[in-house]
Motif scaffolding. Sequence first.
Motif, short mmCIF file in Angstrom:
data_model
loop_
_atom_site.label_atom_id
_atom_site.label_comp_id
_atom_site.label_asym_id
_atom_site.label_seq_id
_atom_site.Cartn_x
_atom_site.Cartn_y
_atom_site.Cartn_z
N UNK A 113 -3.91 1.48 -3.70
CA UNK A 113 -2.77 1.70 -2.80
C UNK A 113 -3.11 2.77 -1.76
N UNK A 114 -3.72 3.83 -2.23
CA UNK A 114 -4.06 4.96 -1.37
C UNK A 114 -5.20 4.58 -0.42
N UNK A 115 -6.23 3.93 -0.95
CA UNK A 115 -7.38 3.56 -0.12
C UNK A 115 -6.97 2.65 1.03
N UNK A 116 -6.20 1.63 0.73
CA UNK A 116 -5.74 0.71 1.78
C UNK A 116 -4.77 1.42 2.73
N UNK A 117 -3.99 2.37 2.21
CA UNK A 117 -3.11 3.16 3.06
C UNK A 117 -3.89 3.94 4.11
N UNK A 118 -5.02 4.52 3.68
CA UNK A 118 -5.89 5.22 4.63
C UNK A 118 -6.42 4.27 5.70
N UNK A 144 0.83 -1.21 0.00
CA UNK A 144 0.00 0.00 0.00
C UNK A 144 0.86 1.26 0.00
N UNK A 145 0.23 2.41 -0.15
CA UNK A 145 0.96 3.68 -0.22
C UNK A 145 1.58 4.03 1.13
N UNK A 146 2.91 4.14 1.16
CA UNK A 146 3.60 4.47 2.40
C UNK A 146 3.35 5.89 2.84
N UNK A 147 3.35 6.84 1.90
CA UNK A 147 3.08 8.23 2.24
C UNK A 147 1.69 8.38 2.85
N UNK A 148 0.71 7.73 2.23
CA UNK A 148 -0.67 7.83 2.72
C UNK A 148 -0.81 7.20 4.10
N UNK A 173 1.53 6.63 6.36
CA UNK A 173 2.28 7.37 7.37
C UNK A 173 1.54 8.64 7.77
N UNK A 174 1.04 9.40 6.79
CA UNK A 174 0.30 10.62 7.10
C UNK A 174 -0.93 10.31 7.95
N UNK A 175 -1.64 9.26 7.59
CA UNK A 175 -2.84 8.88 8.34
C UNK A 175 -2.48 8.48 9.76
N UNK A 176 -1.43 7.70 9.92
CA UNK A 176 -1.00 7.27 11.25
C UNK A 176 -0.63 8.46 12.12
N UNK A 177 0.16 9.39 11.58
CA UNK A 177 0.60 10.57 12.33
C UNK A 177 -0.59 11.39 12.79
N UNK A 178 -1.48 11.71 11.87
CA UNK A 178 -2.55 12.63 12.21
C UNK A 178 -3.65 11.98 13.03
N UNK A 179 -3.90 10.70 12.86
CA UNK A 179 -4.85 10.01 13.74
C UNK A 179 -4.32 10.02 15.17
N UNK A 180 -3.01 9.80 15.33
CA UNK A 180 -2.40 9.82 16.66
C UNK A 180 -2.55 11.20 17.30
N UNK A 181 -2.33 12.27 16.53
CA UNK A 181 -2.44 13.62 17.06
C UNK A 181 -3.90 13.97 17.37
#
Length: 301
Positions: free
Chosen positions: A141-146, A93-97, A99-107
């Motif tokens: 890739x993006x959908x599963x990344x989310x 899956x998309x690593x950028x997607x 990672x961004x989702x993980x960071x902001x969900x945590x915040x």
Amino acid sequence: MDILLFFQSIRSDILTAIFTTFTICTEQVAVVLIAAIMYWCIDKKCGQRLLFAVTGSITINSGLKNFFKAPRPIGSKNLESLRTETATGYSFPSGHTQTATTVWVALIEYFRKWWITLLGIIMILGAGISRLYLGVHWPEDVFIGWILGIFVSIIFIKLFDYVDQNKRYYILLLTLVLFAIPVYFFRGDELIKSFGLYTGFVLGYIIEDKFIGFSTQESRKKANIFTNNKTKPKLSTKILRFIVGIVTLGIIYAAGKSLQILLFADASQDVLYIIEYIRYTIVVLWGVAGAPFLFEHFGLN
């Protein structure tokens, strides 16, 4: 492909600048700066949860990429991909997607303020769409990344909170063993580095929690025998703490890279994997435990 070609058809200088910015905000340097500022200067507990979720998420993402080995759309007929230097390795899956989702969900989960939630949603959607706009990922890739970013962030945050409250360090060490199994079988440069990041956090967290215990929170300092005055670290102290942390982190990263080039340039691939793993482990270990030790030693707590 129709979706990617649609985004290609609406490209403009302004949109390219916007979506390139979204992509940059999820790359290694940006994530390191966000985590460092949060962990060293603003809120240690939030930084710990963020680092645990992100390093775990990156490791899982790299493992899945090496398992599925899905090709990227780069080079497809009629598609002009942009900023392809950020599109290394496999596609799904998309690593950028993720990672961004993980960071902001945590915040979002930690602060629970409306403006952070709104900003987080914008950043999460922007990161994913940017990968389609730039033509470096397929929509799935993006959908599963989310999806993975949301679930991994929540699960790892809950796991960290349980370990932190009950001091069950062995659970974190057990996750290292569980991660080590797919890492051994699938390998790959990015997977080895990711596992090193995760290992560095686990070991650094245990060492810092047991033996250092630096704090970013409000502390109490006795003014005299009868009264307590609450004091907060000055802004100058926080800035100095960040400078000391980021400079020493950069020195250790550069020194490790230089030693690897000088001493292991002709080493086999398996040896290089081991060296890369150790190097990334040491870098994060320093950021999580070594730099806080310096803060304590030099009175920057």
